[in-house]
Scaffold this motif. Sequence first.
Motif, PDB file in Angstrom:
ATOM      1  N   LYS A   2       2.251 -42.540  21.708  1.00  0.00           N
ATOM      2  CA  LYS A   2       2.896 -43.167  22.842  1.00  0.00           C
ATOM      3  C   LYS A   2       4.155 -42.519  23.155  1.00  0.00           C
ATOM      4  O   LYS A   2       4.641 -42.291  24.483  1.00  0.00           O
ATOM      5  CB  LYS A   2       3.072 -44.474  22.647  1.00  0.00           C
ATOM      6  N   ASP A   3       4.860 -42.212  22.324  1.00  0.00           N
ATOM      7  CA  ASP A   3       6.400 -41.601  22.461  1.00  0.00           C
ATOM      8  C   ASP A   3       6.066 -40.200  23.031  1.00  0.00           C
ATOM      9  O   ASP A   3       7.116 -39.670  23.760  1.00  0.00           O
ATOM     10  CB  ASP A   3       7.095 -41.615  21.310  1.00  0.00           C
ATOM     11  N   PHE A   4       5.188 -39.378  22.779  1.00  0.00           N
ATOM     12  CA  PHE A   4       4.921 -38.183  23.009  1.00  0.00           C
ATOM     13  C   PHE A   4       4.565 -38.141  24.661  1.00  0.00           C
ATOM     14  O   PHE A   4       4.679 -37.146  25.103  1.00  0.00           O
ATOM     15  CB  PHE A   4       3.974 -37.474  22.137  1.00  0.00           C
ATOM     16  N   LEU A   5       3.741 -39.002  24.981  1.00  0.00           N
ATOM     17  CA  LEU A   5       3.234 -38.937  26.389  1.00  0.00           C
ATOM     18  C   LEU A   5       3.949 -38.666  27.418  1.00  0.00           C
ATOM     19  O   LEU A   5       3.634 -37.788  28.537  1.00  0.00           O
ATOM     20  CB  LEU A   5       2.286 -40.300  26.715  1.00  0.00           C
ATOM     21  N   PRO A   6       5.308 -39.166  27.610  1.00  0.00           N
ATOM     22  CA  PRO A   6       6.341 -38.577  28.592  1.00  0.00           C
ATOM     23  C   PRO A   6       6.690 -37.183  28.703  1.00  0.00           C
ATOM     24  O   PRO A   6       6.360 -36.699  29.699  1.00  0.00           O
ATOM     25  CB  PRO A   6       7.392 -39.618  28.588  1.00  0.00           C
ATOM     26  N   ASP A   7       6.847 -36.508  27.544  1.00  0.00           N
ATOM     27  CA  ASP A   7       7.158 -35.065  27.634  1.00  0.00           C
ATOM     28  C   ASP A   7       6.046 -34.390  27.857  1.00  0.00           C
ATOM     29  O   ASP A   7       6.125 -33.362  28.544  1.00  0.00           O
ATOM     30  CB  ASP A   7       7.618 -34.862  26.030  1.00  0.00           C
ATOM     31  N   TYR A   8       4.616 -35.005  27.227  1.00  0.00           N
ATOM     32  CA  TYR A   8       3.342 -34.153  27.544  1.00  0.00           C
ATOM     33  C   TYR A   8       3.020 -34.228  29.136  1.00  0.00           C
ATOM     34  O   TYR A   8       2.647 -33.359  29.654  1.00  0.00           O
ATOM     35  CB  TYR A   8       2.399 -35.026  26.481  1.00  0.00           C
ATOM     36  N   VAL A 128       2.241 -24.587  21.746  1.00  0.00           N
ATOM     37  CA  VAL A 128       2.585 -24.826  20.206  1.00  0.00           C
ATOM     38  C   VAL A 128       4.153 -25.159  20.240  1.00  0.00           C
ATOM     39  O   VAL A 128       4.223 -26.487  19.412  1.00  0.00           O
ATOM     40  CB  VAL A 128       2.241 -23.402  19.554  1.00  0.00           C
ATOM     41  N   GLU A 129       5.018 -24.522  21.192  1.00  0.00           N
ATOM     42  CA  GLU A 129       6.252 -25.363  20.734  1.00  0.00           C
ATOM     43  C   GLU A 129       6.582 -26.855  21.133  1.00  0.00           C
ATOM     44  O   GLU A 129       7.220 -27.229  20.549  1.00  0.00           O
ATOM     45  CB  GLU A 129       7.214 -24.271  21.716  1.00  0.00           C
ATOM     46  N   LEU A 130       5.907 -27.104  22.261  1.00  0.00           N
ATOM     47  CA  LEU A 130       5.846 -28.430  22.659  1.00  0.00           C
ATOM     48  C   LEU A 130       5.355 -29.293  21.589  1.00  0.00           C
ATOM     49  O   LEU A 130       5.967 -30.423  21.319  1.00  0.00           O
ATOM     50  CB  LEU A 130       4.980 -28.682  24.133  1.00  0.00           C
ATOM     51  N   LEU A 131       4.238 -28.933  20.849  1.00  0.00           N
ATOM     52  CA  LEU A 131       3.686 -29.826  19.880  1.00  0.00           C
ATOM     53  C   LEU A 131       4.711 -29.837  18.399  1.00  0.00           C
ATOM     54  O   LEU A 131       4.864 -30.887  18.101  1.00  0.00           O
ATOM     55  CB  LEU A 131       2.450 -29.054  19.324  1.00  0.00           C
ATOM     56  N   LYS A 132       5.412 -28.415  18.289  1.00  0.00           N
ATOM     57  CA  LYS A 132       6.172 -28.760  17.221  1.00  0.00           C
ATOM     58  C   LYS A 132       7.575 -29.634  17.585  1.00  0.00           C
ATOM     59  O   LYS A 132       7.998 -30.108  16.626  1.00  0.00           O
ATOM     60  CB  LYS A 132       6.601 -27.448  16.913  1.00  0.00           C
ATOM     61  N   ASP A 133       7.754 -29.394  18.815  1.00  0.00           N
ATOM     62  CA  ASP A 133       9.148 -30.179  19.018  1.00  0.00           C
ATOM     63  C   ASP A 133       8.925 -31.636  18.971  1.00  0.00           C
ATOM     64  O   ASP A 133       9.792 -32.524  18.717  1.00  0.00           O
ATOM     65  CB  ASP A 133       9.532 -29.609  20.670  1.00  0.00           C
ATOM     66  N   ASN A 134       7.459 -32.141  19.057  1.00  0.00           N
ATOM     67  CA  ASN A 134       7.474 -33.289  18.995  1.00  0.00           C
ATOM     68  C   ASN A 134       6.596 -33.708  17.760  1.00  0.00           C
ATOM     69  O   ASN A 134       5.628 -34.776  17.540  1.00  0.00           O
ATOM     70  CB  ASN A 134       6.245 -33.607  20.222  1.00  0.00           C
ATOM     71  N   ARG A 135       6.836 -32.967  16.696  1.00  0.00           N
ATOM     72  CA  ARG A 135       6.389 -33.083  15.110  1.00  0.00           C
ATOM     73  C   ARG A 135       4.678 -33.156  15.067  1.00  0.00           C
ATOM     74  O   ARG A 135       4.438 -34.265  14.483  1.00  0.00           O
ATOM     75  CB  ARG A 135       7.022 -34.357  14.482  1.00  0.00           C
ATOM     76  N   PHE A 136       4.053 -32.494  15.972  1.00  0.00           N
ATOM     77  CA  PHE A 136       2.667 -32.511  15.842  1.00  0.00           C
ATOM     78  C   PHE A 136       2.142 -31.410  14.909  1.00  0.00           C
ATOM     79  O   PHE A 136       2.626 -30.516  14.922  1.00  0.00           O
ATOM     80  CB  PHE A 136       1.821 -32.254  17.062  1.00  0.00           C
TER      81      PHE A 136
END
Length: 136
Positions: A2-8, A128-136
């Motif tokens: 849920k915390d990731f969804l706005p950035d996503y 990948v950078e987006l996912l790394k920045d959001n700890r995925f």
Amino acid sequence: IKDFLPDYYCYLLMNPNSYLIPILGVYKLKLNKNSDAAPISFMLIRDVLDICRNEIGPYDRMYTFNLKGSIYDRQVLSNPADIFEIDADYEEYKDIVFKDIDFIKSFNKLDITNSQGETILSQLSNDVELLKDNRF
């Protein structure tokens, strides 16, 4: 998630060619109100295949592969080289979604230009950078 969804969501708006699967919603379903059973959580996603099959010519062949980067239980055809024999029975096979081993043992590579490859790699790198920045 849920915390990731706005950035996503913002990322997908700014990157319409992203290879990340569009998430339509995240839900939790409790089957029985009085049950102690754990609720079922699931995510609803949109299909990323955005091709109108009606626009494909009568002699064109389009095969769909679901590639996950694994070989475990990732084969549809008993002999993936048979994909080259499918032309005669194309109507029977056109809706089958093939998997990783089918791709590796039949095509094994994509027929794309250097420019297309650079575009794909650049977008994948951003994803990948987006996912790394959001700890995925």
